[in-house]
Write an enzyme that holds these catalytic residues in place. Structure first.
Site, PDB file in Angstrom:
ATOM      1  N   CYS A 249      48.290  28.495  72.272  1.00  0.00           N
ATOM      2  CA  CYS A 249      48.515  28.227  70.848  1.00  0.00           C
ATOM      3  C   CYS A 249      49.990  27.902  70.605  1.00  0.00           C
ATOM      4  O   CYS A 249      50.329  27.191  69.671  1.00  0.00           O
ATOM      5  CB  CYS A 249      48.093  29.428  70.027  1.00  0.00           C
ATOM      6  SG  CYS A 249      48.794  30.955  70.639  1.00  0.00           S
TER       7      CYS A 249
ATOM      8  N   GLY B  46      41.582  31.929  67.002  1.00  0.00           N
ATOM      9  CA  GLY B  46      40.859  30.739  67.454  1.00  0.00           C
ATOM     10  C   GLY B  46      41.341  29.534  66.682  1.00  0.00           C
ATOM     11  O   GLY B  46      42.471  29.504  66.170  1.00  0.00           O
ATOM     12  N   SER B  47      40.478  28.550  66.556  1.00  0.00           N
ATOM     13  CA  SER B  47      40.889  27.290  65.927  1.00  0.00           C
ATOM     14  C   SER B  47      40.998  27.438  64.407  1.00  0.00           C
ATOM     15  O   SER B  47      40.351  28.299  63.799  1.00  0.00           O
ATOM     16  CB  SER B  47      39.879  26.199  66.262  1.00  0.00           C
ATOM     17  OG  SER B  47      38.631  26.528  65.699  1.00  0.00           O
TER      18      SER B  47
ATOM     19  N   GLU C  78      44.580  34.275  63.253  1.00  0.00           N
ATOM     20  CA  GLU C  78      45.633  33.644  64.065  1.00  0.00           C
ATOM     21  C   GLU C  78      45.036  32.351  64.579  1.00  0.00           C
ATOM     22  O   GLU C  78      44.076  32.369  65.352  1.00  0.00           O
ATOM     23  CB  GLU C  78      46.028  34.552  65.238  1.00  0.00           C
ATOM     24  CG  GLU C  78      46.544  35.920  64.845  1.00  0.00           C
ATOM     25  CD  GLU C  78      47.820  35.882  64.027  1.00  0.00           C
ATOM     26  OE1 GLU C  78      48.527  34.864  64.054  1.00  0.00           O
ATOM     27  OE2 GLU C  78      48.090  36.867  63.326  1.00  0.00           O
TER      28      GLU C  78
ATOM     29  N   GLY D  70      38.625  29.402  61.728  1.00  0.00           N
ATOM     30  CA  GLY D  70      39.308  30.402  60.891  1.00  0.00           C
ATOM     31  C   GLY D  70      39.120  30.135  59.408  1.00  0.00           C
ATOM     32  O   GLY D  70      38.928  31.059  58.615  1.00  0.00           O
TER      33      GLY D  70
ATOM     34  N   LYS E   6      33.392  40.480  69.877  1.00  0.00           N
ATOM     35  CA  LYS E   6      32.661  39.312  70.398  1.00  0.00           C
ATOM     36  C   LYS E   6      33.656  38.430  71.161  1.00  0.00           C
ATOM     37  O   LYS E   6      34.453  37.712  70.564  1.00  0.00           O
ATOM     38  CB  LYS E   6      32.020  38.484  69.278  1.00  0.00           C
ATOM     39  CG  LYS E   6      31.005  37.493  69.861  1.00  0.00           C
ATOM     40  CD  LYS E   6      30.839  36.225  69.109  1.00  0.00           C
ATOM     41  CE  LYS E   6      31.855  35.166  69.409  1.00  0.00           C
ATOM     42  NZ  LYS E   6      31.842  34.622  70.790  1.00  0.00           N
TER      43      LYS E   6
ATOM     44  N   GLU F 185      46.271  19.195  66.582  1.00  0.00           N
ATOM     45  CA  GLU F 185      46.297  20.004  67.803  1.00  0.00           C
ATOM     46  C   GLU F 185      45.346  19.387  68.831  1.00  0.00           C
ATOM     47  O   GLU F 185      44.146  19.275  68.590  1.00  0.00           O
ATOM     48  CB  GLU F 185      45.871  21.441  67.505  1.00  0.00           C
ATOM     49  CG  GLU F 185      46.067  22.357  68.694  1.00  0.00           C
ATOM     50  CD  GLU F 185      45.601  23.787  68.437  1.00  0.00           C
ATOM     51  OE1 GLU F 185      44.472  23.958  67.931  1.00  0.00           O
ATOM     52  OE2 GLU F 185      46.357  24.720  68.753  1.00  0.00           O
TER      53      GLU F 185
END
Ligand SMILES: NC(=O)c1ccc[n+]([C@@H]2O[C@H](COP(=O)([O-])OP(=O)(O)OC[C@H]3O[C@@H](n4cnc5c(N)ncnc54)[C@H](O)[C@@H]3O)[C@@H](O)[C@H]2O)c1
Ligand SMILES: O=C[C@H](O)CS(=O)(=O)O
Length: 496
Positions: A285, A229-230, A251, A234, A176, A386
């Site tokens: 990232c 992703g974020s 990650e 996650g 996806k 972030e």
């Protein structure tokens, strides 16, 4: 601007409309134009993809790994042929400048070459048995069907980090892609198809994270989820997939710092800060969003850095003279502005930037001025959270020890860098920086595909993308004993 054909799902080797008959817009962040549509799929489409993947995997796992690797080699060749075209597409839908987009496609090519080599390795172990006439070994077995969920900021590199090791190891994949970058995903799937990957070994289901992504977490036909992703998403994936006993590799976010000690080469440090903080508009990232500098050189560093930041050319990434492209969408602009306002309220000094750019053609896109805050304290939210945009927080410290403490004093642990000429400090930093990646006299970005990539603390959950470490996500260790003594030998009988 050409309008591309809608991005359809790729299931069982066929491009198919979503059963929902719904589509989302693909918007160019450089000018707000709609590039085309992507399939807004539902759980039924996912079911079809998982069925196709399971069927295909049953045969794919039996293909010898060196034969599987031949497909990867063709993937590398085809990506090389289509490098310019895919890079342009990537820039149009994601915004990064064209030379970075080319670099990203190159990462996927390197990964395909590297993982093709794994087809002749996939090493296990042989080790002596404790019994006579008995053979003991371990081999890597594929896990089955791998669900891959990827972000928009590296739409082909990260997909390559996950799909190539999964496929060479004998798994099938259901991918996806991010909602924002469907065309790059389609190009990658086309390459796999043209390279001769058997139908169903790679399937693409476009859709919204909370719909298709969410359904993947509960799907009994998916054995592993590999997510980038974020941290917020996650964390949710970990709890949901954990309840289903699904293996999960995560990650996630970062709050990476460059430390500049008093003895550093300041020109080199400025160069590294520029590209680590403002490359990809700060949407890596591994982007440096903090600088930790010893008091003695803070003034000099800022005096050299700020004019360079102000000279950065911001614009449409397709223009080769542009150095900083747009951010991904309007919502990201809003988030960045909220953090900048917060920084000012917290008492940080805004040295440059701090506003959306709307001059001339920039008015149509999502551009933010490269921003520097000084006088930042480690506990401020702009130094902790972030932001994922071109915003840098500069903090002054009194010592090396304090620098390490500030570097480690955030919830994330992806990348860290230190500039110094002192070899003792270098080795202490290598030991004490609590991040998955450490750079010495280089910026915080620029990962190489044959080394493990990932982070500590809230950046990851102990797994790694890239390098041989990636194989641990996509394989099960199978331990095998072969007894050729012709009689029943019993281990673990105490004969002493
Ligand atoms: N550590 C790394 O290797 C790495 C690399 C690149 C980006 N990132 C991080 O990614 C983030 C930016 O990417 P983003 O905005 O696309 O992240 P995101 O978490 O919003 O989305 C990532 C993917 O997850 C999907 N998703 C969203 N909700 C979901 C749900 N409930 N269930 C399943 N899937 C869902 C999205 O559709 C998308 O495909 C930043 O935090 C960045 O640091 C990390
Ligand atoms: O996320 C993918 C990038 O390659 C990471 S880095 O910016 O090169 O470190």
């Amino acid at each position: 601007m050409p309008r591309f054909e809608p991005c359809l799902n790729f299931i069982g080797g066929t491009w198919c409309e979503p059963k929902t008959r719904q589509y989302g817009d693909n918007v160019n962040p450089a000018n707000g134009e709609v590039l085309g549509l992507w399939a807004r799929s539902g759980p039924d489409d996912l079911d079809d993809a998982v069925r196709a993947a399971r069927e295909a995997q049953a045969a794919w796992r039996l293909v010898p790994a060196p034969e599987r690797a031949k497909v990867l080699r063709r993937v590398a060749d085809l990506l090389r042929e289509r490098k310019d075209e895919i890079a342009r597409t990537l820039t149009m839908e994601m915004g990064k400048v064209i030379e970075e987009a080319r670099g990203e496609v190159q990462e996927a090519i390197d990964m395909a070459d590297y993982m093709a080599g794994e087809g002749r390795r996939l090493f296990g172990q042989t080790t002596p048995s404790e019994l006579p006439n008995k053979f003991a070994m371990s081999v890597r077995a594929p896990v089955g069907v791998v669900g891959i969920i990827t972000p928009w900021n590296f739409p082909i590199a990260i997909a390559s980090w996950k799909s190539l090791p999964a496929i060479v190891a004998g798994n099938a994949v259901v991918w996806k892609p991010a909602e924002e970058t469907p065309l790059t995903a389609r190009a990658f799937a086309e390459v796999y198809q043209e390279a001769g990957l058997p139908a169903g070994v790679l399937n693409v289901v476009y859709g919204d994270g909370p719909v298709v992504g969410e359904a993947m977490l509960d799907h009994p036909g998916i054995d592993v989820i590999s997510f980038t992703g974020s941290t917020e998403t996650g964390r949710h994936i970990a709890s949901r997939a954990g309840a289903n006993l699904k293996r999960v590799s995560l990650e996630m976010g970062g709050k990476n710092a460059i430390t500049v000690l008093a003895d550093a080469d300041l020109d080199l440090a400025v160069e590294a800060i520029l590209w680590s903080a403002y490359g990809t508009s700060g949407q890596r990232c591994t982007a440096a969003s903090r600088v930790i500098v010893e008091h003695a050189v803070e003034g000099e560093l800022l005096a050299r850095l700020v004019p360079r930041v102000e000279a950065l050319r911001v614009g449409d990434g397709l223009d080769p003279a542009v150095q900083v492209g747009p951010v991904i969408h309007e919502e990201a602009l809003g988030k960045i502005q909220r953090y900048v306002d917060l920084g000012a309220q917290e008492g940080a000094r805004l040295l440059t930037g701090g506003r959306r750019l709307t001059d001339g053609p920039l008015a149509r896109g999502f551009y933010y001025a490269p921003t520097v805050f000084a006088g930042v304290r480690p506990e401020m939210r702009i130094a902790q959270e972030e932001i994922f945009g071109p915003v840098l927080a500069v903090m002054a410290v009194d010592s090396f020890e304090e620098a390490i403490q500030v570097n480690n004093g955030v919830q994330y642990g992806l990348s860290a860098s230190i500039f110094t000429r002192d070899v003792n400090r270098v080795f202490q930093a290598m030991r004490d920086l609590d991040t998955g990646i450490v750079y010495v006299n280089a910026g915080t970005t620029g990962a190489e595909i044959h080394l493990p990539f990932g982070g500590t603390k809230a950046t990851g959950n102990g797994h790694r993308d890239s390098g041989q470490a990636a194989l641990d996500v996509f394989t099960e260790w199978k331990t095998i004993y072969v007894d050729y003594s012709g009689r029943l030998q019993r281990a673990q009988i105490d004969n002493n």
